[in-house]
Design a protein around this motif. Structure first.
Motif, PDB file in Angstrom:
ATOM      1  N   GLN A 228      -5.558  -6.047  -5.756  1.00 20.65           N
ATOM      2  CA  GLN A 228      -4.873  -4.834  -5.332  1.00 20.65           C
ATOM      3  C   GLN A 228      -3.952  -4.343  -6.455  1.00 20.65           C
ATOM      4  OE1 GLN A 228      -5.140  -7.483  -3.283  1.00 20.65           O
ATOM      5  NE2 GLN A 228      -6.238  -6.677  -1.539  1.00 20.65           N
ATOM      6  N   LEU A 229      -3.725  -3.042  -6.482  1.00 19.41           N
ATOM      7  CA  LEU A 229      -2.824  -2.465  -7.466  1.00 19.41           C
ATOM      8  C   LEU A 229      -1.387  -2.500  -6.956  1.00 19.41           C
ATOM      9  CD1 LEU A 229      -4.766   0.707  -8.655  1.00 19.41           C
ATOM     10  CD2 LEU A 229      -4.701  -1.550  -9.723  1.00 19.41           C
ATOM     11  N   GLY A 230      -0.445  -2.686  -7.887  1.00 17.18           N
ATOM     12  CA  GLY A 230       0.965  -2.597  -7.556  1.00 17.18           C
ATOM     13  C   GLY A 230       1.450  -1.163  -7.668  1.00 17.18           C
ATOM     14  N   PRO A 231       2.663  -0.876  -7.222  1.00 16.87           N
ATOM     15  CA  PRO A 231       3.169   0.503  -7.265  1.00 16.87           C
ATOM     16  C   PRO A 231       3.272   1.075  -8.669  1.00 16.87           C
ATOM     17  CG  PRO A 231       4.904  -1.071  -6.681  1.00 16.87           C
ATOM     18  CD  PRO A 231       3.607  -1.807  -6.603  1.00 16.87           C
ATOM     19  N   GLU A 232       3.451   0.195  -9.676  1.00 16.01           N
ATOM     20  CA  GLU A 232       3.538   0.697 -11.059  1.00 16.01           C
ATOM     21  C   GLU A 232       2.229   1.345 -11.501  1.00 16.01           C
ATOM     22  OE1 GLU A 232       1.442  -3.101 -11.493  1.00 16.01           O
ATOM     23  OE2 GLU A 232       3.148  -2.424 -10.263  1.00 16.01           O
ATOM     24  N   GLN A 233       1.104   0.901 -10.921  1.00 19.26           N
ATOM     25  CA  GLN A 233      -0.169   1.528 -11.253  1.00 19.26           C
ATOM     26  C   GLN A 233      -0.283   2.896 -10.582  1.00 19.26           C
ATOM     27  OE1 GLN A 233      -1.903  -0.048 -13.613  1.00 19.26           O
ATOM     28  NE2 GLN A 233      -0.276  -1.594 -13.486  1.00 19.26           N
ATOM     29  N   GLY A 234       0.386   3.079  -9.458  1.00 17.77           N
ATOM     30  CA  GLY A 234       0.467   4.404  -8.854  1.00 17.77           C
ATOM     31  C   GLY A 234       1.191   5.378  -9.766  1.00 17.77           C
TER      32      GLY A 234
ATOM     33  N   THR B 271      -9.443  -2.896   0.265  1.00 19.76           N
ATOM     34  CA  THR B 271      -8.169  -2.633   0.927  1.00 19.76           C
ATOM     35  C   THR B 271      -8.100  -1.200   1.427  1.00 19.76           C
ATOM     36  OG1 THR B 271      -6.997  -4.277  -0.405  1.00 19.76           O
ATOM     37  CG2 THR B 271      -5.668  -2.541   0.601  1.00 19.76           C
ATOM     38  N   GLU B 272      -8.571  -0.245   0.625  1.00 17.26           N
ATOM     39  CA  GLU B 272      -8.582   1.153   1.058  1.00 17.26           C
ATOM     40  C   GLU B 272      -9.498   1.346   2.256  1.00 17.26           C
ATOM     41  OE1 GLU B 272      -6.552   3.406   0.108  1.00 17.26           O
ATOM     42  OE2 GLU B 272      -5.673   2.146  -1.451  1.00 17.26           O
ATOM     43  N   MET B 273     -10.640   0.666   2.270  1.00 20.04           N
ATOM     44  CA  MET B 273     -11.547   0.757   3.406  1.00 20.04           C
ATOM     45  C   MET B 273     -10.884   0.249   4.680  1.00 20.04           C
ATOM     46  SD  MET B 273     -14.412   1.451   4.888  1.00 20.04           S
ATOM     47  CE  MET B 273     -15.663   1.754   3.636  1.00 20.04           C
ATOM     48  N   LEU B 274     -10.153  -0.867   4.551  1.00 16.18           N
ATOM     49  CA  LEU B 274      -9.485  -1.427   5.723  1.00 16.18           C
ATOM     50  C   LEU B 274      -8.290  -0.574   6.143  1.00 16.18           C
ATOM     51  CD1 LEU B 274      -9.476  -5.230   4.767  1.00 16.18           C
ATOM     52  CD2 LEU B 274     -11.152  -3.977   6.144  1.00 16.18           C
TER      53      LEU B 274
ATOM     54  N   THR C 247      -6.877 -15.576   5.703  1.00 11.82           N
ATOM     55  CA  THR C 247      -6.010 -14.474   6.154  1.00 11.82           C
ATOM     56  C   THR C 247      -5.311 -13.769   5.000  1.00 11.82           C
ATOM     57  OG1 THR C 247      -4.158 -16.011   6.488  1.00 11.82           O
ATOM     58  CG2 THR C 247      -5.589 -15.573   8.384  1.00 11.82           C
ATOM     59  N   VAL C 248      -5.592 -14.162   3.745  1.00  8.59           N
ATOM     60  CA  VAL C 248      -4.928 -13.520   2.598  1.00  8.59           C
ATOM     61  C   VAL C 248      -5.544 -12.153   2.354  1.00  8.59           C
ATOM     62  CG1 VAL C 248      -4.326 -15.722   1.549  1.00  8.59           C
ATOM     63  CG2 VAL C 248      -6.504 -14.630   0.964  1.00  8.59           C
ATOM     64  N   SER C 249      -5.017 -11.435   1.374  1.00 11.33           N
ATOM     65  CA  SER C 249      -5.443 -10.066   1.100  1.00 11.33           C
ATOM     66  C   SER C 249      -6.924 -10.006   0.733  1.00 11.33           C
ATOM     67  CB  SER C 249      -4.608  -9.481  -0.038  1.00 11.33           C
ATOM     68  OG  SER C 249      -4.839 -10.196  -1.243  1.00 11.33           O
ATOM     69  N   ALA C 250      -7.467  -8.821   0.754  1.00  6.38           N
ATOM     70  CA  ALA C 250      -8.900  -8.634   0.524  1.00  6.38           C
ATOM     71  C   ALA C 250      -9.318  -8.848  -0.922  1.00  6.38           C
ATOM     72  CB  ALA C 250      -9.309  -7.229   0.966  1.00  6.38           C
ATOM     73  N   HIS C 251      -8.376  -8.915  -1.858  1.00  4.70           N
ATOM     74  CA  HIS C 251      -8.656  -9.142  -3.278  1.00  4.70           C
ATOM     75  C   HIS C 251      -9.553  -8.052  -3.868  1.00  4.70           C
ATOM     76  CE1 HIS C 251      -6.722 -12.935  -4.440  1.00  4.70           C
ATOM     77  NE2 HIS C 251      -6.870 -13.270  -3.165  1.00  4.70           N
ATOM     78  N   SER C 252      -9.336  -6.840  -3.464  1.00  3.90           N
ATOM     79  CA  SER C 252      -9.992  -5.680  -4.058  1.00  3.90           C
ATOM     80  C   SER C 252      -9.296  -4.439  -3.530  1.00  3.90           C
ATOM     81  CB  SER C 252     -11.476  -5.619  -3.699  1.00  3.90           C
ATOM     82  OG  SER C 252     -12.021  -4.369  -4.076  1.00  3.90           O
ATOM     83  N   GLN C 253      -8.886  -3.554  -4.424  1.00  5.51           N
ATOM     84  CA  GLN C 253      -8.216  -2.345  -3.975  1.00  5.51           C
ATOM     85  C   GLN C 253      -9.148  -1.468  -3.156  1.00  5.51           C
ATOM     86  OE1 GLN C 253      -4.880  -1.656  -4.486  1.00  5.51           O
ATOM     87  NE2 GLN C 253      -5.245  -0.002  -3.021  1.00  5.51           N
TER      88      GLN C 253
ATOM     89  N   GLU D 122       0.824  -1.203   0.000  1.00  2.00           N
ATOM     90  CA  GLU D 122       0.000   0.000   0.000  1.00  2.00           C
ATOM     91  C   GLU D 122       0.861   1.255   0.000  1.00  2.00           C
ATOM     92  OE1 GLU D 122      -3.642   2.342   0.419  1.00  2.00           O
ATOM     93  OE2 GLU D 122      -3.093   0.388  -0.413  1.00  2.00           O
ATOM     94  N   ILE D 123       1.893   1.276   0.816  1.00  2.00           N
ATOM     95  CA  ILE D 123       2.762   2.446   0.878  1.00  2.00           C
ATOM     96  C   ILE D 123       3.517   2.637  -0.437  1.00  2.00           C
ATOM     97  CG2 ILE D 123       4.845   3.371   1.980  1.00  2.00           C
ATOM     98  CD1 ILE D 123       3.825   2.248   4.606  1.00  2.00           C
TER      99      ILE D 123
END
Length: 426
Positions: free
Chosen positions: A385-391, A333-336, A324-330, A118-119
């Motif tokens: 989730q998006l990777g940093p390259e999408q940022g 993920t932003e909400m969390l 326990t894996v990621s939320a599978h949605s950006q 995320e960061i």
């Protein structure tokens, strides 16, 4: 600390500061830095650069830190933070607050590991949204970087197919490419198609399209179709371009029909049918989203507004199984990660500039290099989730960089003010 370790540390710091200094006046070099690091990470090349007290530092961490240090130097040198970067700065502030809230409960290692991706995304978005780069350089770096990565990942996919075939039963991997790898390749297709000059049929883009088809990644298939629709919506009223797009789409459909017919009883046909018919993973995602949103809305009010403390993760119970894996949605993920505020800010830095660019392209009837690729990325946010390259891409889109470099070569009637929306940084 022995002399060897000290020497490595000093050398690493010198290299890091040199890189950050380079990015101050040459921010476009951050494009391959972030993208190649992200591509290596999603492809499994994740060897740590160094380790401090059990905490590992990776290439992506160094790249994110270099972007933030370079931006800090720019601000200290008197360059004001541009308006498109405010939303990204707010998201990064929320992430920093979540880190501080989680330190006492979960510890440094778990907190940083849970928010690393995320960061990295937010740091890339903030840095590039704050830049003023000549549009021609941006388009060149984007096209060459994504094309090189797509060639490498296509080779990875071909090697996998030659070794395991399409219906792989390998325990750790059942498809030639994961979703993030396929996303890189499909975005490279659009960077090749929107090149700003009249050219012949692009065989490399067609080859990448075949690799995306063989990847068996349904989310990327849908995203690719929406990217094509975005280009079509812009080009449709133009007679010659409309004909070219029509011919290209018709040829693609004919190829797919032929492949489906010829391979209907073969391994490839069975794999394609399996990818289309399976719906278990989507239902699993939806059920997980329901659980996570329910937990958020019925939890502490502070977490609903500002997100959970870093380190809490996305733990939920689905079909009597603890996940326990990621939320599978950006968006989830932003909400969390940052609560309702993060969802609003994320929409402001992604949906708003994308819609503005699309409307502007429709008015000018000329596609921007970043239009289709960000439509693809926006579709991708629903299931991954998006990777940093999408940022990088959304940051550039928000900054208005590289939005209409194709005007010079495609429309002599367009005004020069439309061609260059940004100016070289001093």
């Amino acid at each position: 600390m022995d002399f060897g370790a000290l020497l490595v540390l000093v050398t690493g710091l010198v290299v890091f500061l040199t890189l950050a200094g380079l990015l101050v006046d040459r921010p476009e070099w951050g494009i391959p830095l972030v993208a190649i690091g992200a591509a290596a990470s999603v492809s499994g090349f994740t060897r740590a650069l160094s380790s401090f007290g059990g905490f590992s530092v990776y290439v992506g961490d160094a790249a994110s830190a270099a972007l933030l240090v370079a931006l800090g130097i720019q601000l200290l040198a008197g360059r004001p933070l541009r308006r498109p970067a405010f939303g990204w700065a707010g998201l990064l502030l929320l992430a920093g607050l979540a880190l501080l809230r989680g330190l006492g409960t979960f510890g440094v290692e778990l907190v940083v590991r849970s928010y690393r991706s995320e960061i990295a995304l937010l740091a890339a978005g903030l840095f590039f949204a704050a830049q003023q780069i000549p549009a021609q350089r941006v388009e060149l770096f984007l096209r060459r970087t994504w094309t090189a990565i797509a060639i490498f990942m296509s080779a990875v996919a071909i090697l996998f197919l030659l070794r395991f075939g399409l219906n792989s039963s390998v325990a750790s991997r059942d498809r030639p490419l994961n979703a993030q790898q396929a996303l890189f390749i499909t975005q490279a297709i659009f960077f090749l198609l929107v090149r700003g000059r009249q050219g012949k049929f692009n065989w490399l883009a067609a080859f990448f399209g075949l690799i995306v088809l063989l990847s068996q990644q349904r989310t990327v298939w849908i995203a690719t179709l929406l990217g094509i629709f975005a280009l079509w919506s812009v080009l449709a009223p133009s007679g010659r371009l409309k004909q070219r797009v029509s011919v290209g789409v018709g040829a693609l459909v004919a190829l797919l029909v032929a492949l489906w017919t010829v391979l209907s009883s073969s391994q490839a046909g069975l794999a394609l049918q399996k990818a289309v018919s399976e719906d278990g993973t989507f239902l699993w995602r939806v059920e997980g989203w329901n659980v996570l949103l329910s937990q958020q809305f019925h939890g502490p009010g502070l977490n609903l507004v500002l997100g959970n403390p870093a380190g809490k993760g996305a733990e939920r119970r689905i079909f009597d199984q603890l996940i326990t894996v990621s939320a599978h949605s950006q968006w989830i993920t932003e909400m969390l990660a940052g609560g309702i505020l993060a969802v609003i800010l994320f929409g402001l830095v992604t949906v708003v500039p994308l819609s503005k660019t699309w409307r502007r392209d429709l008015r000018l009837r000329i596609p921007s290099p970043l239009l289709a690729v960000t439509v693809v990325a926006m579709t991708f946010t629903i299931s991954y989730q998006l990777g940093p390259e999408q940022g990088v891409l959304f940051g550039l889109l928000g900054a208005g960089i590289g939005t209409h470099t194709t005007l010079v070569n495609q429309s002599n009637s367009a005004s020069e003010s439309t061609v260059v929306e940004t100016h070289p940084s001093g």
